[in-house]
Write a protein that holds these residues in place. Structure first.
Motif, PDB file in Angstrom:
ATOM      1  N   GLU A   2       0.832  -1.203   0.000  1.00 16.89           N
ATOM      2  CA  GLU A   2       0.000   0.000   0.000  1.00 16.89           C
ATOM      3  C   GLU A   2       0.871   1.258   0.000  1.00 16.89           C
ATOM      4  O   GLU A   2       0.530   2.252  -0.639  1.00 16.89           O
ATOM      5  N   THR A   3       2.019   1.214   0.689  1.00 19.60           N
ATOM      6  CA  THR A   3       2.926   2.355   0.705  1.00 19.60           C
ATOM      7  C   THR A   3       3.466   2.627  -0.691  1.00 19.60           C
ATOM      8  O   THR A   3       3.534   3.781  -1.130  1.00 19.60           O
ATOM      9  N   LEU A   4       3.825   1.577  -1.411  1.00 21.37           N
ATOM     10  CA  LEU A   4       4.314   1.733  -2.774  1.00 21.37           C
ATOM     11  C   LEU A   4       3.239   2.344  -3.668  1.00 21.37           C
ATOM     12  O   LEU A   4       3.510   3.254  -4.455  1.00 21.37           O
ATOM     13  N   THR A   5       2.024   1.873  -3.539  1.00 20.43           N
ATOM     14  CA  THR A   5       0.917   2.406  -4.328  1.00 20.43           C
ATOM     15  C   THR A   5       0.686   3.882  -3.998  1.00 20.43           C
ATOM     16  O   THR A   5       0.455   4.694  -4.896  1.00 20.43           O
ATOM     17  N   SER A   6       0.754   4.225  -2.725  1.00 22.70           N
ATOM     18  CA  SER A   6       0.602   5.624  -2.319  1.00 22.70           C
ATOM     19  C   SER A   6       1.674   6.497  -2.964  1.00 22.70           C
ATOM     20  O   SER A   6       1.387   7.573  -3.481  1.00 22.70           O
ATOM     21  N   LEU A   7       2.903   6.013  -2.944  1.00 19.54           N
ATOM     22  CA  LEU A   7       3.995   6.789  -3.528  1.00 19.54           C
ATOM     23  C   LEU A   7       3.862   6.898  -5.042  1.00 19.54           C
ATOM     24  O   LEU A   7       4.128   7.956  -5.618  1.00 19.54           O
ATOM     25  N   LEU A   8       3.443   5.814  -5.682  1.00 17.98           N
ATOM     26  CA  LEU A   8       3.272   5.848  -7.135  1.00 17.98           C
ATOM     27  C   LEU A   8       2.126   6.771  -7.551  1.00 17.98           C
ATOM     28  O   LEU A   8       2.079   7.236  -8.686  1.00 17.98           O
ATOM     29  N   THR A   9       1.226   7.012  -6.638  1.00 20.25           N
ATOM     30  CA  THR A   9       0.140   7.960  -6.889  1.00 20.25           C
ATOM     31  C   THR A   9       0.601   9.386  -6.598  1.00 20.25           C
ATOM     32  O   THR A   9       0.293  10.315  -7.342  1.00 20.25           O
ATOM     33  N   ALA A  10       1.365   9.548  -5.532  1.00 23.12           N
ATOM     34  CA  ALA A  10       1.743  10.881  -5.063  1.00 23.12           C
ATOM     35  C   ALA A  10       2.917  11.491  -5.828  1.00 23.12           C
ATOM     36  O   ALA A  10       2.934  12.704  -6.064  1.00 23.12           O
ATOM     37  N   ILE A  11       3.864  10.685  -6.223  1.00 23.42           N
ATOM     38  CA  ILE A  11       5.081  11.221  -6.834  1.00 23.42           C
ATOM     39  C   ILE A  11       4.819  11.973  -8.142  1.00 23.42           C
ATOM     40  O   ILE A  11       5.321  13.088  -8.319  1.00 23.42           O
ATOM     41  N   PRO A  12       4.031  11.432  -9.077  1.00 23.45           N
ATOM     42  CA  PRO A  12       3.832  12.185 -10.332  1.00 23.45           C
ATOM     43  C   PRO A  12       3.177  13.554 -10.139  1.00 23.45           C
ATOM     44  O   PRO A  12       3.592  14.523 -10.780  1.00 23.45           O
ATOM     45  N   ILE A  13       2.180  13.649  -9.280  1.00 24.35           N
ATOM     46  CA  ILE A  13       1.521  14.944  -9.074  1.00 24.35           C
ATOM     47  C   ILE A  13       2.471  15.912  -8.361  1.00 24.35           C
ATOM     48  O   ILE A  13       2.478  17.106  -8.644  1.00 24.35           O
ATOM     49  N   THR A  14       3.307  15.390  -7.478  1.00 25.18           N
ATOM     50  CA  THR A  14       4.280  16.233  -6.785  1.00 25.18           C
ATOM     51  C   THR A  14       5.315  16.776  -7.771  1.00 25.18           C
ATOM     52  O   THR A  14       5.588  17.983  -7.798  1.00 25.18           O
ATOM     53  N   ILE A  15       5.868  15.909  -8.594  1.00 22.68           N
ATOM     54  CA  ILE A  15       6.861  16.333  -9.578  1.00 22.68           C
ATOM     55  C   ILE A  15       6.232  17.297 -10.589  1.00 22.68           C
ATOM     56  O   ILE A  15       6.826  18.327 -10.937  1.00 22.68           O
ATOM     57  N   GLY A  16       5.034  16.972 -11.042  1.00 21.00           N
ATOM     58  CA  GLY A  16       4.341  17.865 -11.974  1.00 21.00           C
ATOM     59  C   GLY A  16       4.088  19.230 -11.363  1.00 21.00           C
ATOM     60  O   GLY A  16       4.265  20.256 -12.019  1.00 21.00           O
ATOM     61  N   GLY A  17       3.672  19.256 -10.106  1.00 20.83           N
ATOM     62  CA  GLY A  17       3.424  20.523  -9.423  1.00 20.83           C
ATOM     63  C   GLY A  17       4.682  21.359  -9.285  1.00 20.83           C
ATOM     64  O   GLY A  17       4.666  22.576  -9.498  1.00 20.83           O
ATOM     65  N   ILE A  18       5.788  20.694  -8.952  1.00 20.57           N
ATOM     66  CA  ILE A  18       7.068  21.406  -8.838  1.00 20.57           C
ATOM     67  C   ILE A  18       7.468  21.976 -10.196  1.00 20.57           C
ATOM     68  O   ILE A  18       7.891  23.130 -10.304  1.00 20.57           O
ATOM     69  N   PHE A  19       7.315  21.179 -11.243  1.00 20.14           N
ATOM     70  CA  PHE A  19       7.680  21.629 -12.581  1.00 20.14           C
ATOM     71  C   PHE A  19       6.825  22.819 -13.024  1.00 20.14           C
ATOM     72  O   PHE A  19       7.344  23.812 -13.551  1.00 20.14           O
ATOM     73  N   ILE A  20       5.521  22.754 -12.796  1.00 22.27           N
ATOM     74  CA  ILE A  20       4.633  23.849 -13.194  1.00 22.27           C
ATOM     75  C   ILE A  20       4.955  25.111 -12.387  1.00 22.27           C
ATOM     76  O   ILE A  20       4.947  26.222 -12.932  1.00 22.27           O
TER      77      ILE A  20
END
Length: 119
Positions: A2-20
């Motif tokens: 479940e932790t891996l799934t949480s990270l795989l969900t959270a990481i792309p939006i976090t990276i995208g937000g930082i980039f934007i």
């Protein structure tokens, strides 16, 4: 798992937000050069460097607000149960979409003014 799934969900939006957020900051500083890959790209903004810069200066603040909100949602989603994390990520995605898409008209109008001043 479940932790891996949480990270795989959270990481792309976090990276995208930082980039934007970074892109909005660069545009607001006049450091995002005219290109066909990122930024407010439409016929009005692409017609001149002055129009491009005017549009990006106009949308810098809402773009950064959208990016920061998405980044925060990603960080929160990484630390909460996955069922709630999905909702938080969706809210973050909606947040960034609303701020960025909502500012396109502002950017286009600023580009039109800059283009008219050049003519």
């Amino acid at each position: 798992m479940e932790t891996l799934t949480s990270l795989l969900t959270a990481i792309p939006i976090t990276i995208g937000g930082i980039f934007i957020t970074w892109m909005g900051w660069r545009g607001g500083q006049g450091k995002l050069k005219r290109n066909t890959l990122m930024g407010v790209r439409n016929p009005t903004t692409l017609q001149s460097d002055a129009a491009w810069e005017a549009a990006h200066r106009a949308v810098a603040k809402p773009t950064m607000i959208g990016g920061i909100g998405a980044t925060i949602s990603g960080v929160i989603a990484a630390f909460i149960p996955i069922e709630t994390g999905y909702i938080v990520v969706l809210v973050g995605a909606g947040w960034i979409l609303a701020w960025v898409a909502g500012s396109l008209g502002i950017g286009t109008r600023a580009a039109e003014k800059a283009a008219a001043a050049e003519a």
